[in-house]
Design a protein around this motif. Structure first.
Motif, PDB file in Angstrom:
ATOM      1  N   PRO A  77       0.831  -1.220   0.000  1.00 24.33           N
ATOM      2  CA  PRO A  77       0.000   0.000   0.000  1.00 24.33           C
ATOM      3  C   PRO A  77       0.854   1.252   0.000  1.00 24.33           C
ATOM      4  O   PRO A  77       2.023   1.232   0.411  1.00 24.33           O
ATOM      5  N   ALA A  78       0.255   2.338  -0.447  1.00 22.57           N
ATOM      6  CA  ALA A  78       0.976   3.617  -0.466  1.00 22.57           C
ATOM      7  C   ALA A  78       1.262   4.105   0.952  1.00 22.57           C
ATOM      8  O   ALA A  78       2.298   4.720   1.202  1.00 22.57           O
ATOM      9  N   SER A  79       0.362   3.832   1.896  1.00 21.45           N
ATOM     10  CA  SER A  79       0.570   4.239   3.299  1.00 21.45           C
ATOM     11  C   SER A  79       0.374   3.019   4.191  1.00 21.45           C
ATOM     12  O   SER A  79      -0.606   2.287   4.054  1.00 21.45           O
ATOM     13  N   ASN A  80       1.330   2.797   5.095  1.00 15.56           N
ATOM     14  CA  ASN A  80       1.205   1.669   6.026  1.00 15.56           C
ATOM     15  C   ASN A  80       0.465   2.049   7.301  1.00 15.56           C
ATOM     16  O   ASN A  80       0.431   1.275   8.249  1.00 15.56           O
ATOM     17  N   GLY A  81      -0.120   3.255   7.340  1.00 17.72           N
ATOM     18  CA  GLY A  81      -0.839   3.693   8.529  1.00 17.72           C
ATOM     19  C   GLY A  81       0.061   4.049   9.688  1.00 17.72           C
ATOM     20  O   GLY A  81      -0.361   4.068  10.830  1.00 17.72           O
ATOM     21  N   ARG A  82       1.359   4.358   9.390  1.00 19.80           N
ATOM     22  CA  ARG A  82       2.367   4.668  10.401  1.00 19.80           C
ATOM     23  C   ARG A  82       2.740   3.488  11.283  1.00 19.80           C
ATOM     24  O   ARG A  82       3.280   3.636  12.365  1.00 19.80           O
ATOM     25  N   LYS A  83       2.432   2.280  10.830  1.00 20.45           N
ATOM     26  CA  LYS A  83       2.891   1.057  11.487  1.00 20.45           C
ATOM     27  C   LYS A  83       3.298   0.067  10.399  1.00 20.45           C
ATOM     28  O   LYS A  83       2.689   0.018   9.335  1.00 20.45           O
ATOM     29  N   PRO A  84       4.348  -0.742  10.620  1.00 21.53           N
ATOM     30  CA  PRO A  84       4.835  -1.634   9.575  1.00 21.53           C
ATOM     31  C   PRO A  84       3.762  -2.634   9.111  1.00 21.53           C
ATOM     32  O   PRO A  84       2.935  -3.099   9.899  1.00 21.53           O
ATOM     33  N   ILE A  85       3.806  -2.959   7.828  1.00 18.53           N
ATOM     34  CA  ILE A  85       2.942  -4.001   7.272  1.00 18.53           C
ATOM     35  C   ILE A  85       3.464  -5.352   7.755  1.00 18.53           C
ATOM     36  O   ILE A  85       4.637  -5.681   7.583  1.00 18.53           O
ATOM     37  N   ILE A  86       2.579  -6.153   8.378  1.00 17.98           N
ATOM     38  CA  ILE A  86       3.013  -7.443   8.936  1.00 17.98           C
ATOM     39  C   ILE A  86       2.465  -8.625   8.144  1.00 17.98           C
ATOM     40  O   ILE A  86       2.835  -9.769   8.414  1.00 17.98           O
ATOM     41  N   GLY A  87       1.587  -8.379   7.164  1.00 19.60           N
ATOM     42  CA  GLY A  87       1.063  -9.505   6.382  1.00 19.60           C
ATOM     43  C   GLY A  87      -0.009  -9.072   5.410  1.00 19.60           C
ATOM     44  O   GLY A  87      -0.404  -7.906   5.344  1.00 19.60           O
ATOM     45  N   TYR A  88      -0.479 -10.042   4.627  1.00 20.24           N
ATOM     46  CA  TYR A  88      -1.529  -9.817   3.629  1.00 20.24           C
ATOM     47  C   TYR A  88      -2.533 -10.971   3.700  1.00 20.24           C
ATOM     48  O   TYR A  88      -2.161 -12.133   3.955  1.00 20.24           O
ATOM     49  N   SER A  89      -3.804 -10.644   3.492  1.00 21.29           N
ATOM     50  CA  SER A  89      -4.870 -11.636   3.491  1.00 21.29           C
ATOM     51  C   SER A  89      -5.464 -11.702   2.076  1.00 21.29           C
ATOM     52  O   SER A  89      -6.001 -10.702   1.583  1.00 21.29           O
ATOM     53  N   PHE A  90      -5.334 -12.864   1.427  1.00 20.09           N
ATOM     54  CA  PHE A  90      -5.895 -13.073   0.096  1.00 20.09           C
ATOM     55  C   PHE A  90      -7.224 -13.827   0.224  1.00 20.09           C
ATOM     56  O   PHE A  90      -7.299 -14.838   0.944  1.00 20.09           O
ATOM     57  N   GLU A  91      -8.258 -13.346  -0.480  1.00 23.95           N
ATOM     58  CA  GLU A  91      -9.591 -13.932  -0.368  1.00 23.95           C
ATOM     59  C   GLU A  91     -10.169 -14.171  -1.772  1.00 23.95           C
ATOM     60  O   GLU A  91      -9.809 -13.502  -2.732  1.00 23.95           O
ATOM     61  N   ASP A 124     -16.970 -16.649  -2.983  1.00 26.48           N
ATOM     62  CA  ASP A 124     -17.708 -17.913  -3.148  1.00 26.48           C
ATOM     63  C   ASP A 124     -19.075 -17.593  -3.737  1.00 26.48           C
ATOM     64  O   ASP A 124     -19.932 -17.000  -3.062  1.00 26.48           O
ATOM     65  N   LYS A 125     -19.306 -17.988  -4.984  1.00 28.36           N
ATOM     66  CA  LYS A 125     -20.555 -17.654  -5.663  1.00 28.36           C
ATOM     67  C   LYS A 125     -21.750 -18.398  -5.071  1.00 28.36           C
ATOM     68  O   LYS A 125     -22.893 -17.937  -5.151  1.00 28.36           O
ATOM     69  N   LEU A 126     -21.520 -19.576  -4.464  1.00 26.76           N
ATOM     70  CA  LEU A 126     -22.631 -20.340  -3.893  1.00 26.76           C
ATOM     71  C   LEU A 126     -23.178 -19.671  -2.639  1.00 26.76           C
ATOM     72  O   LEU A 126     -24.385 -19.659  -2.397  1.00 26.76           O
ATOM     73  N   THR A 127     -22.289 -19.118  -1.818  1.00 27.43           N
ATOM     74  CA  THR A 127     -22.731 -18.535  -0.551  1.00 27.43           C
ATOM     75  C   THR A 127     -22.699 -17.002  -0.558  1.00 27.43           C
ATOM     76  O   THR A 127     -23.116 -16.374   0.408  1.00 27.43           O
ATOM     77  N   ASP A 128     -22.153 -16.403  -1.646  1.00 24.28           N
ATOM     78  CA  ASP A 128     -22.032 -14.954  -1.745  1.00 24.28           C
ATOM     79  C   ASP A 128     -21.202 -14.361  -0.602  1.00 24.28           C
ATOM     80  O   ASP A 128     -21.517 -13.289  -0.071  1.00 24.28           O
ATOM     81  N   VAL A 129     -20.148 -15.042  -0.195  1.00 21.88           N
ATOM     82  CA  VAL A 129     -19.268 -14.530   0.859  1.00 21.88           C
ATOM     83  C   VAL A 129     -17.821 -14.637   0.382  1.00 21.88           C
ATOM     84  O   VAL A 129     -17.486 -15.446  -0.495  1.00 21.88           O
ATOM     85  N   TRP A 130     -16.977 -13.801   0.980  1.00 21.38           N
ATOM     86  CA  TRP A 130     -15.545 -13.855   0.700  1.00 21.38           C
ATOM     87  C   TRP A 130     -14.884 -14.856   1.649  1.00 21.38           C
ATOM     88  O   TRP A 130     -15.117 -14.815   2.860  1.00 21.38           O
ATOM     89  N   ILE A 131     -14.057 -15.729   1.123  1.00 17.91           N
ATOM     90  CA  ILE A 131     -13.394 -16.775   1.901  1.00 17.91           C
ATOM     91  C   ILE A 131     -11.893 -16.557   1.826  1.00 17.91           C
ATOM     92  O   ILE A 131     -11.331 -16.347   0.739  1.00 17.91           O
ATOM     93  N   ILE A 132     -11.221 -16.588   2.979  1.00 23.61           N
ATOM     94  CA  ILE A 132      -9.762 -16.443   3.004  1.00 23.61           C
ATOM     95  C   ILE A 132      -9.119 -17.693   2.409  1.00 23.61           C
ATOM     96  O   ILE A 132      -9.405 -18.823   2.831  1.00 23.61           O
TER      97      ILE A 132
END
Length: 592
Positions: free
Chosen positions: A206-220, A223-231
């Motif tokens: 990201p362009a800004s880390n919010g003044r704290k280091p980036i510690i990870g990323y969550s990829f999601e 799901d078209k069957l349930t209409d929800v985002w799954i990690i």
């Protein structure tokens, strides 16, 4: 898993943020999750980091030389009575120096200087823990870190309220704000590479880390069957803010699968970057634009935008605005008693465009004694930013003095064929000068004579690697600016070649006193050298050798000759002596 609607979660990291989700489960399957709000875990009751002061330091009873400070007392748990440490900010160094201490929640400050600005803060100390977190002066929770601010301050007492004092414009960085937020969304686009066995996902930090280091990323994935985002993958950054951390590899997925990614810092998850996003956005405006020199031109410097969004800055557009100048005239008359009016000014015009992202430029085509303001826009692959805050009104002053060439660096040069010559000549002045070289009265750039002539307005350089006849002549250096002209001339000449008489055929026969004798004596080697010294224009060397072994019937004199490397066919006489040691002077420096 539990059959109850209440559960205690243990072994959580202290002083961290968590949120939880719950699913109901029966024989058919699981429900959609119920997600909680973010909650903070605390530390131990004796943990020093939990002891901090809240609120503001109030100022009262102000006089010409002193004032009273008061604050809310510490109400937490401490091992010993609290001591409050009062600190004053040193305006020259920026450090906080201890002013005094007290066990009460108030303090009298004395021996202050009138019309001097002071900043105070208070820390608490209990004998066990070191000084605790200082109180917060400005609530940075809702402050946009990329903007600039100014503040209006009034003083009040029992007689009324003072006129307001307005500060200069300040950036959040200048205010030393410590507002921490979640990161901005990762920088797009979200790249998806499908193979028969795996799917590779990647983005940029990201362009800004919010003044704290980036510690990870969550990829999601969606799901078209349930209409929800799954990690589908959580990537932990082993090195904070690692740019290579924003990628992952998962099992193969259908080509029409939709993904998104979020960045994490200790504050929480960022907004998501969907694979449909990633188009560059305009950058934030530059900050801190200022005129650092206004003699003959305007030299501008500024700071890059603090949050350059998802596309790097490529260059800047600088705009100028003229203000009227000349004799005083009646400009307008206000319609009422309100003490304000608009000051007439010209339109903003495009003054220049920088060639790169370096945050500075020089505007030379400006009118002398004219009033200007300047502002800057940042450019990325998206578009132009909004303009920066304008500079204060600036008058372009005339150049009153011309350039000055440092003539101590110049003298006529006499040297041998093949020797190098290099001069570096400083040029001083209020503004940079236009530089011109002349050879025998004619302008030259040196290219037709195998010479390098360089100038940047502050110095001029002459560099000839090997002198020959085409370089012999008069060189003139001319420096010009709007304040005047300066010039200097010097010559380069070659030493005349030494004529060498062919040696007669030997052996050499002499008749000093009587019958003819063959002279067989000659110096013995090797020639030794030592004590070499150099300066920018000449060098010297001491050489010595051994006398002939055979006794000569007449006094022996020695002739010393030198030869340039690369010109082995020429020997040049440099001296004569009756001794077996000699100092050879006037050698060219850095030459073999």
């Amino acid at each position: 898993n539990t059959t109850k609607t209440r559960v205690r979660v243990t072994n959580l990291v202290k002083r961290s943020q968590f949120r939880f989700r719950i699913r109901a489960l029966n024989a058919v399957g699981e429900s959609e999750p119920l997600i909680s709000d973010w909650v903070n875990t605390t530390g131990d009751k004796n943990d020093c980091s939990q002891r901090q002061l809240y609120g503001m330091v109030d100022v009262s009873n102000m006089t010409d030389t002193g004032l009273e400070l008061q604050w809310t007392a510490f109400n937490g748990t401490a091992t010993k009575p609290i001591i409050y440490i009062v600190e004053n900010r040193n305006t020259s160094t920026g450090r906080w120096d201890t002013f005094g201490n007290t066990t009460d929640n108030n303090y009298s400050v004395e021996d202050l200087q009138c019309l001097t600005e002071y900043s105070f803060r208070v820390k608490a100390y209990d004998g066990k823990c070191k000084t605790l977190e200082p109180k917060v002066y400005i609530n940075g929770k809702d402050i946009d870190y990329g903007n600039q601010f100014r503040f209006i301050i009034t003083a009040s007492n029992s007689y009324g309220v003072s006129e307001p004092y307005t500060t200069f414009w300040l950036s959040a960085a200048q205010l030393n704000l410590s507002s921490v937020s979640v990161p901005t969304a990762p920088t797009g686009p979200l790249t998806i590479n499908h193979t028969p066995t795996k799917t590779i996902l990647s983005a940029k930090p990201p362009a800004s880390n919010g003044r704290k280091p980036i510690i990870g990323y969550s990829f999601e994935k969606f799901d078209k069957l349930t209409d929800v985002w799954i990690i589908v993958s959580v990537v932990e950054c082993h090195v904070p803010d690692d740019p290579l951390c924003a990628q992952t590899t998962i099992d193969a997925t259908p080509p029409d699968t939709v993904f998104r990614v979020k960045a994490m810092n200790e504050k929480g998850l960022s907004p998501a970057l969907d694979q449909s996003q990633g188009e560059p956005s305009p950058p934030s405006p530059p900050i801190g634009v200022k005129v650092v020199n206004n003699i003959g031109s305007a030299v501008l410097e500024w700071s890059s935008p603090p949050d350059p969004v998802n596309s790097p800055i490529t260059n800047y557009v600088v705009e100028s605005q003229e203000y009227p100048s000349g004799p005083w005239v009646n400009a307008t008359q206000t319609p009422d008693a309100e003490p304000k009016t608009e000051y007439p000014s010209g339109p903003w015009v495009n003054a220049t465009q920088t060639p790169d992202a370096e945050p500075k430029t020089v505007l030379g085509d400006l009118k002398t004694n004219q009033i200007y303001r300047f502002r800057v826009r940042a450019v990325n692959s998206g578009s132009l930013s909004e303009p920066s805050l304008p500079t204060q009104m600036t008058v372009i002053l005339p150049v009153t003095t011309g350039p000055s060439i440092d003539k101590s660096k110049i003298k006529n040069i006499t040297t041998d064929p093949g020797a190098p010559v290099k001069l570096e000549i400083p040029i001083r002045g209020e503004v940079k000068a236009q530089i011109q070289w002349k050879f025998n009265g004619q302008p030259t750039d040196g290219k037709g004579m195998n010479a390098i002539l360089i100038s940047d307005g502050n110095k001029a350089i002459l560099d000839i690697t090997s002198i020959d006849k085409q370089h012999v002549g008069t060189y003139t250096l001319v420096a010009v600016n709007s304040g005047g002209t300066d010039e200097i001339s010097f010559t380069i000449t070659l030493r005349p070649p030494i004529s060498v008489t062919p040696a007669p055929e030997g052996p050499l026969v002499v008749t000093p006193n009587g019958p003819m004798n063959t002279l067989t004596c000659k110096p013995l080697g090797p020639i030794e050298r030592f004590n070499v010294t150099k300066n920018p224009l000449q060098g010297q060397v001491i050489i010595l050798w051994k006398a002939p072994v055979d006794e000569c019937e007449s006094p022996v004199n020695y002739t010393i000759e030198k030869q340039y490397k690369g010109k082995e066919s020429i020997w040049q006489k440099v001296g004569q002596t009756a001794k077996t040691i000699v100092k050879v002077k006037n050698l060219d420096a850095d030459t073999t």
